[in-house]
Design an enzyme around this catalytic site. Structure first.
Site, short mmCIF file in Angstrom:
data_model
loop_
_atom_site.label_atom_id
_atom_site.label_comp_id
_atom_site.label_asym_id
_atom_site.label_seq_id
_atom_site.Cartn_x
_atom_site.Cartn_y
_atom_site.Cartn_z
N HIS A 463 -37.46 16.27 -7.86
CA HIS A 463 -38.39 16.94 -6.86
C HIS A 463 -36.88 16.90 -5.58
O HIS A 463 -37.04 18.20 -5.25
CB HIS A 463 -39.06 16.02 -6.53
N GLU A 464 -36.37 15.50 -4.98
CA GLU A 464 -36.00 15.98 -3.57
C GLU A 464 -34.54 16.69 -4.70
O GLU A 464 -33.89 17.20 -3.37
CB GLU A 464 -35.68 14.66 -3.67
N HIS A 467 -35.37 20.18 -3.25
CA HIS A 467 -35.16 20.44 -2.27
C HIS A 467 -33.80 21.31 -2.07
O HIS A 467 -32.86 21.56 -1.35
CB HIS A 467 -35.16 19.53 -1.13
N HIS A 470 -32.14 23.56 -2.64
CA HIS A 470 -32.28 24.67 -2.32
C HIS A 470 -31.40 25.06 -0.92
O HIS A 470 -31.24 26.69 -0.48
CB HIS A 470 -34.05 24.48 -1.61
#
Length: 673
Positions: A463-464, A467, A470
């Site tokens: 998940h991180e 990010h 991104h």
């Protein structure tokens, strides 16, 4: 004193010289950064020539370089590796920085220039990205109160400064409670804990200098394995109560008053800006647009989730009875009996899975996934200084071209706040030449040798890293639109869609290898793991939704008055029929998403809003029967990961997916269809 912030950083890729930065450098650096930024803003606002895109918007984008550099390094250290000196600076600077930005956003001469450009924007014949950044600047200023006058303008500035101080105090209080609690444990008291959890508790005892062989703290990575496996019910209750009481103890760290004042001030701020509630103000600039739309999604999922959770509860209560327990299932029992039921139902337990989820291998798996999807490669650097020995740093390349730096900070420690998050030491831009991003991921995994993860922890890592991608893959011109500078209910799409690849058989077969034998996860175990992925999803969905409803309820208040935070929270949960055996994932006194700052206030719902997008988006890969389909991956790169805030977020999703999102994949993914 030589101050590193006043020098050009000469390390490879402009990396921060952490070996030379000390707390003493931040005060002078903030002071000079603020002074320089004020002068730059004055020069823009007082420019005698008529406003143009270049002399106003581009000039704003180029201003405040030193302040930005100092603030990014400081805010990251204050979260990742803080100490008394940094916390004192944090308390001092919170209102100062809020005042500084208020002065900018409420600068009448500056806003007149931006407003004139905005009103004449079509005649300026700007390209799409330039038009977008002009529109965002105008909206930023309006939402910050640029159109207010007189007393209303002054009051808004007061509120912003006070909220900045309250958010800092809230965060430091939660960390202080987490640092204060440590439970020493004897050999008998860790009965039931598997070897990896015992090893982590042993490491904690050493780290905290406890006069006992084992210890547990209120870090989630420490608490959850204990609640899952410890056979002593009285100790599970003690740990659970300490964990859920963070920020709500009878000490100087109590956050109830801070929550009440924060909600009241946010409501007043929204009314000054012409909105009926803070939730209306906050959601006006999101994909959801209104509190009703956000609540509508939560209410569509809630009855299904509660029904499933009640079925799960009944099964756990039956398991208690079978074990001879003469008590009603309590919140500190749920994880313990859920693990027993999962083992029986799917022939699967955490002890069997965890040896296959080694932290270094899961990092490698995330890198491999990014390589297959986006052509990235990761090269560890040992020549760059770090702010803590546990941190690792990698140069990221794409087609042998430098993309950026990625710092991975994975382990829990007393100097780090709880949770997991991504941030940046430098954001990507291409305003006056290419500037590569420097991104950091923080997690709070228990430190042990070897470092093993639960499946949920491995999902957090993915998940991180989503990010992180991104930020790393951003390909925009303007800093204001870079990377994760997007709507709150869109920012979780890149992180949550990346989680899906962890469950792909190709990834697990390749990287889930046993810590001792080095053998890959057996196919039978992999199949059982995939079959069990929806187990306990009623519980997981209910604890999330409870926090999301309470967050919206606090911020949907019109007449706030004096709030009894605990009573309000209880009333909000009673209204939705919260099962008493499940507590909020984040109770208000330690609900950092909502009260540490403005980021997720009235916005915790956004995780589920984005989950509609990520589940529906990953279905695009499944439809091709190839989780790495090049055409779908290219659209994901072009319209989600690389485009930052350069286009409307609904349009960005439609260009990626080819249509509007549907909720079906979310319900199916959570086993609630």
């Amino acid at each position: 004193m030589t101050n590193p912030f006043f020098e050009t950083w000469s390390l490879p890729f402009g990396a921060p010289p952490f070996d030379r930065i000390t707390p003493e450098h931040f005060g002078p650096a903030f002071e000079r950064g603020l002074r320089e930024h004020r002068a730059e803003i004055a020069a823009i606002a007082d420019n005698p020539t008529p406003p143009s895109f270049e002399n106003t918007i581009v000039a704003l984008e180029e201003s405040g370089r030193l302040l930005t550099r100092v603030d990014l390094v400081f805010s990251n250290l204050a979260s990742s590796h803080t100490n008394d000196a940094l916390q004192a600076i944090e308390r001092e600077m919170a209102p100062v920085l809020a005042r500084h930005w208020n002065e900018i956003y409420l600068n009448e001469r500056l806003f007149r220039r931006i407003d004139a450009l905005f009103n004449d924007r079509l005649a300026l014949k700007l390209d799409g990205e330039s038009l977008r950044v002009l529109e965002r600047y105008h909206l930023d200023f309006v939402r910050a109160g640029a159109k207010l006058e007189g007393k209303a303008r002054a009051r808004l500035a007061e509120i912003s400064e006070r909220l900045a101080s309250l958010g800092t105090d809230f965060s430091q209080n939660v960390l202080a409670d987490e640092q204060d609690f440590v439970l020493p444990l004897s050999e008998e008291e860790v009965a039931g804990l598997p070897d990896y959890a015992r090893a982590a508790a042993e490491e904690t005892a050493k780290e905290r200098s406890v006069d006992a062989p084992f210890a547990i703290t209120t870090a989630r990575s420490s608490v959850e394995p204990f609640l899952q496996f410890a056979s002593r019910r009285d100790l599970r209750e003690r740990v659970f109560r300490a964990w859920t009481a963070r920020g709500n103890n009878n000490n100087s760290h109590n956050n109830l008053g801070i929550v009440a004042e924060t909600v009241k001030l946010r409501s007043e701020r929204a009314r000054l800006l012409g909105y009926p509630t803070f939730a209306h103000f906050k959601l006006a600039d999101t994909m959801a647009k209104t509190p009703a739309a956000a609540r509508g999604l939560l209410e569509e999922v809630w009855p299904r989730a509660r029904k499933r959770a009640e079925e799960e509860r009944d099964a756990l209560q039956e398991r208690v009875r079978e074990d001879g327990g003469n008590f009603e299932l309590a919140p500190w029992d749920w994880r313990y009996y859920a693990e027993k039921v999962r083992k029986e139902k799917f022939d699967l337990d955490e002890q069997e899975i965890k040896p296959y989820l080694q932290l270094p291998k899961m990092i490698e798996a995330a890198f491999y996934t990014a390589s297959r999807l986006f052509g990235l490669t990761f090269h560890e650097r040992h020549d760059l200084p770090l702010y803590h020995p546990d941190v690792r740093v990698f140069e990221v390349r794409r087609n042998e071209e430098h993309v950026g730096l990625f710092y991975g900070d994975y382990f829990a420690r007393p100097s780090k706040r709880g949770g997991a998050w991504m941030s940046s030491f430098r954001e990507q831009e291409n305003l006056k030449g290419w500037v590569a991003p420097i991104v950091v991921n923080n997690c709070n995994f228990p430190k042990s040798e070897p470092a093993l993860l639960s499946f949920d922890e491995a999902r957090t890592l993915f998940h991180e890293f989503g990010h992180g991608l991104h930020g790393l893959l951003s390909r925009v011109r303007y800093p204001r639109l870079s990377g994760t500078n997007v709507a709150r209910d869109f920012v979780e799409l890149p992180s949550q869609i990346f989680e899906h690849w962890l469950e792909e058989p190709e990834i697990l077969e390749r990287f889930a290898v046993h810590a001792q034998s080095g053998k890959p996860m057996p196919k039978s175990l992999l199949e059982r793991l995939v079959r069990a992925r929806n187990f306990n999803q009623g519980f997981a969905t209910v604890e999330f939704l409870a926090s999301a409803f309470v967050d919206l309820d606090f911020h949907a208040l019109q007449d706030v008055g004096d709030i009894d935070v605990a009573a309000f929270e209880a009333k909000s949960l009673a209204k939705i029929g919260q099962p008493k055996e499940i507590v909020m994932r984040h109770a208000s006194p330690h609900f950092s998403h909502a009260f540490q700052g403005d980021g997720y206030s009235a916005g915790y719902y956004s995780y589920m809003w984005s989950e509609v997008l990520d589940a529906d988006g990953f279905a695009a890969f499944k439809e091709t029967k190839d989780a790495f389909d090049p055409a779908v991956a290219k659209r994901l790169y072009d319209f989600v990961y690389s485009s930052g805030g350069t286009r409307d977020f609904g349009e960005a999703y439609r260009q990626f997916r080819g249509r509007e999102p549907k909720i079906d994949a979310l319900l199916e993914g959570r086993g609630l269809a």
